[in-house]
Design an enzyme around this catalytic site. Structure first.
Site, PDB file in Angstrom:
ATOM      1  N   TYR A 139       0.827  -1.215   0.000  1.00 32.06           N
ATOM      2  CA  TYR A 139       0.000   0.000   0.000  1.00 32.06           C
ATOM      3  C   TYR A 139       0.858   1.261   0.000  1.00 32.06           C
ATOM      4  O   TYR A 139       0.403   2.323  -0.387  1.00 32.06           O
ATOM      5  CB  TYR A 139      -0.946   0.028   1.212  1.00 32.06           C
ATOM      6  CG  TYR A 139      -2.037  -1.022   1.204  1.00 32.06           C
ATOM      7  CD1 TYR A 139      -2.228  -1.865   0.115  1.00 32.06           C
ATOM      8  CD2 TYR A 139      -2.882  -1.176   2.288  1.00 32.06           C
ATOM      9  CE1 TYR A 139      -3.218  -2.838   0.111  1.00 32.06           C
ATOM     10  CE2 TYR A 139      -3.887  -2.142   2.299  1.00 32.06           C
ATOM     11  CZ  TYR A 139      -4.040  -2.969   1.203  1.00 32.06           C
ATOM     12  OH  TYR A 139      -5.024  -3.934   1.205  1.00 32.06           O
ATOM     13  N   LYS A 188       3.355 -15.285   2.779  1.00 30.33           N
ATOM     14  CA  LYS A 188       3.262 -16.013   1.503  1.00 30.33           C
ATOM     15  C   LYS A 188       4.698 -16.339   1.100  1.00 30.33           C
ATOM     16  O   LYS A 188       5.180 -15.931   0.026  1.00 30.33           O
ATOM     17  CB  LYS A 188       2.531 -15.123   0.472  1.00 30.33           C
ATOM     18  CG  LYS A 188       2.154 -15.811  -0.816  1.00 30.33           C
ATOM     19  CD  LYS A 188       1.036 -16.822  -0.670  1.00 30.33           C
ATOM     20  CE  LYS A 188       0.795 -17.539  -1.991  1.00 30.33           C
ATOM     21  NZ  LYS A 188      -0.034 -18.749  -1.835  1.00 30.33           N
ATOM     22  N   ASP A 220      -3.171 -17.975   2.201  1.00 31.75           N
ATOM     23  CA  ASP A 220      -4.342 -18.614   1.586  1.00 31.75           C
ATOM     24  C   ASP A 220      -4.931 -19.659   2.527  1.00 31.75           C
ATOM     25  O   ASP A 220      -6.148 -19.770   2.698  1.00 31.75           O
ATOM     26  CB  ASP A 220      -4.014 -19.212   0.199  1.00 31.75           C
ATOM     27  CG  ASP A 220      -2.614 -19.794   0.120  1.00 31.75           C
ATOM     28  OD1 ASP A 220      -1.869 -19.673   1.107  1.00 31.75           O
ATOM     29  OD2 ASP A 220      -2.268 -20.375  -0.919  1.00 31.75           O
ATOM     30  N   ASP A 244      -5.342  -6.561   6.084  1.00 31.59           N
ATOM     31  CA  ASP A 244      -6.531  -5.835   5.657  1.00 31.59           C
ATOM     32  C   ASP A 244      -7.630  -6.828   5.279  1.00 31.59           C
ATOM     33  O   ASP A 244      -8.774  -6.753   5.740  1.00 31.59           O
ATOM     34  CB  ASP A 244      -6.146  -4.957   4.449  1.00 31.59           C
ATOM     35  CG  ASP A 244      -7.230  -3.977   4.065  1.00 31.59           C
ATOM     36  OD1 ASP A 244      -8.219  -3.859   4.810  1.00 31.59           O
ATOM     37  OD2 ASP A 244      -7.095  -3.325   3.006  1.00 31.59           O
ATOM     38  N   ASP A 248     -11.031  -8.196   7.815  1.00 32.32           N
ATOM     39  CA  ASP A 248     -12.430  -8.035   7.409  1.00 32.32           C
ATOM     40  C   ASP A 248     -13.153  -9.386   7.399  1.00 32.32           C
ATOM     41  O   ASP A 248     -14.315  -9.482   7.780  1.00 32.32           O
ATOM     42  CB  ASP A 248     -12.533  -7.382   6.022  1.00 32.32           C
ATOM     43  CG  ASP A 248     -12.606  -5.870   6.130  1.00 32.32           C
ATOM     44  OD1 ASP A 248     -12.173  -5.341   7.184  1.00 32.32           O
ATOM     45  OD2 ASP A 248     -13.084  -5.207   5.195  1.00 32.32           O
TER      46      ASP A 248
END
Ligand code: NAD
Length: 357
Positions: A139, A188, A220, A244, A248
């Site tokens: 980001y 990852k 994942d 992020d 959620d």
């Protein structure tokens, strides 16, 4: 003890829910003999209307000179068409940057009696925290789109330094030390260099916390495990974008967005806010759920070492729910006692004064 809190009521339901958290903080002050002072700060749409910008320096400075900042929410349709740099969310980004809050902590818990609201079938024992790195990663890397002979090509650069990883890992281990002593580091590393560095540094930090059980999980798989068996987690630590998305997902596990608090910490003043937005669809109707904001205020007290006070606030929320009190977002049963936002705040404040702790 004297503490000064900056209160950002913001837009939509923000003023209604912050008022209830203040009511509960006042009850804590009365019960434990503290003096809490409040400084009102304009941020978001309300500041655009008053000053022409979402967070003027004078308002920001009030936050910087407080002990902690409690925020409701900002934004709404009215300001959707203002220039991108003047949008309400820009105020929030400026605030987070100025406070240097690099660690976002979001607890997910299924409260006793509210399991039926969760979309997860195996919901008992769910109580975990996601520690998300907030100021690095993709980001904040270079974003670009170039015209090439093959057409447009876009790239977003993901960067992490050892120091950025180390400081968030320390937050995760310290958080786990006060909980069930388990950290799951999510990355990852089968694909990304940043993730391989992440894993190396997290394991180095773990050497300083021999009594904490560290595991690694690919992102994942973690997305799947949060749905399959969320009770396995205590503290999840992860980088900005993974956090992020996972936080959620985790928010949905608890059943209502209105219940979930968050803390953003850095070197100095912390920022505490519910995870939801300004909910313009229900603003001004006294039906918003203030519990996420009240629990954010409890996290604020705990970070200021007011542990008994924080526990008392959380216990009062637990009692409130176990006695069948509900705001409309979590009311499903004909026996539920449905209260408006302000009655909900008043009742929890009363329970804070009465709670055996
Ligand atoms: P939202 O979180 O405001 O609302 C989503 C849904 O959840 C709505 O139906 C709303 O009524 C409900 N809801 C949210 N909080 C609730 C509560 N406490 N009690 C009961 N119901 C609640 O998300 P949105 O509608 O996508 O966004 C509305 C505005 O909020 C937008 O302008 C957005 O930019 C802004 N926003 C601000 C923040 C923030 O200030 N940190 C975060 C997210 C969105």
């Amino acid at each position: 003890m004297n503490k000064t809190f900056a209160l950002i009521r913001g837009d939509g339901i923000g003023p209604e829910i912050v008022e209830q958290a203040k009511r509960c903080l006042d009850a804590v002050a009365e019960r434990f003999g503290h003096e809490f002072l409040y400084v009102d700060v304009d941020m978001g749409g309300v500041a655009i209307d008053k000053y022409g910008e979402p967070l003027p320096e004078t308002e920001l400075n009030k936050c910087l000179s407080s002990d902690a900042v409690l925020l409701g929410a900002v934004g709404g349709k009215k300001w959707d068409d203002v220039a991108p740099d003047l949008r309400p969310e820009k105020g929030l980004l400026k605030l987070r940057k100025s406070l240097g809050t690099f660690a976002n902590v979001r607890p997910t818990k299924i409260w006793r009696g509210l399991g039926h609201l969760s979309p997860i079938r195996r919901s008992s024992g769910v109580d975990f925290v996601i520690v998300r790195e907030l100021t690095g990663g993709v980001y904040f890397g270079e974003h670009r789109t170039d015209k090439t002979a093959e057409g447009l090509v876009a790239s977003d650069v993901m960067t992490y330094s050892e120091e950025e990883i180390r400081r968030i890992a320390i937050v995760a281990f310290e958080t786990a030390a006060k909980r069930r002593k388990k950290v799951c580091s999510v990355d990852k590393s089968n694909v990304l260099d940043t993730s391989r560095l992440w894993r190396k540094v997290v394991h180095e930090v773990a050497l300083d916390y021999p009594d904490i059980d560290l595991s690694d999980m690919l992102v994942d798989n973690c997305a799947m495990q949060i749905v399959k068996n969320p009770a396995q987690f205590d503290v999840i630590v992860t980088e900005n974008m993974f956090g992020d998305i996972l936080s959620d997902e985790a928010a949905q596990v608890s059943g209502s967005i209105g219940l979930i608090p968050s803390a953003s910490n850095g070197a100095g003043v912390g920022l505490y806010e519910p995870i939801h937005g300004s909910a313009p669809d229900i603003a001004g109707r006294d039906v918003a759920d203030p519990i996420g904001t009240i629990l954010s205020a409890a996290m604020m007290l705990r970070d200021l070492d007011l542990n008994k006070e924080a526990a008392c606030m959380e216990k009062a929320v637990e009692t409130f729910l176990s006695e069948g009190y509900r705001t409309v977002d979590i009311a499903t049963d004909s026996e539920d006692v449905v209260l408006g936002c302000s009655e909900c705040g008043k009742t929890i404040a009363r329970l804070i004064l009465e709670e055996k702790i």
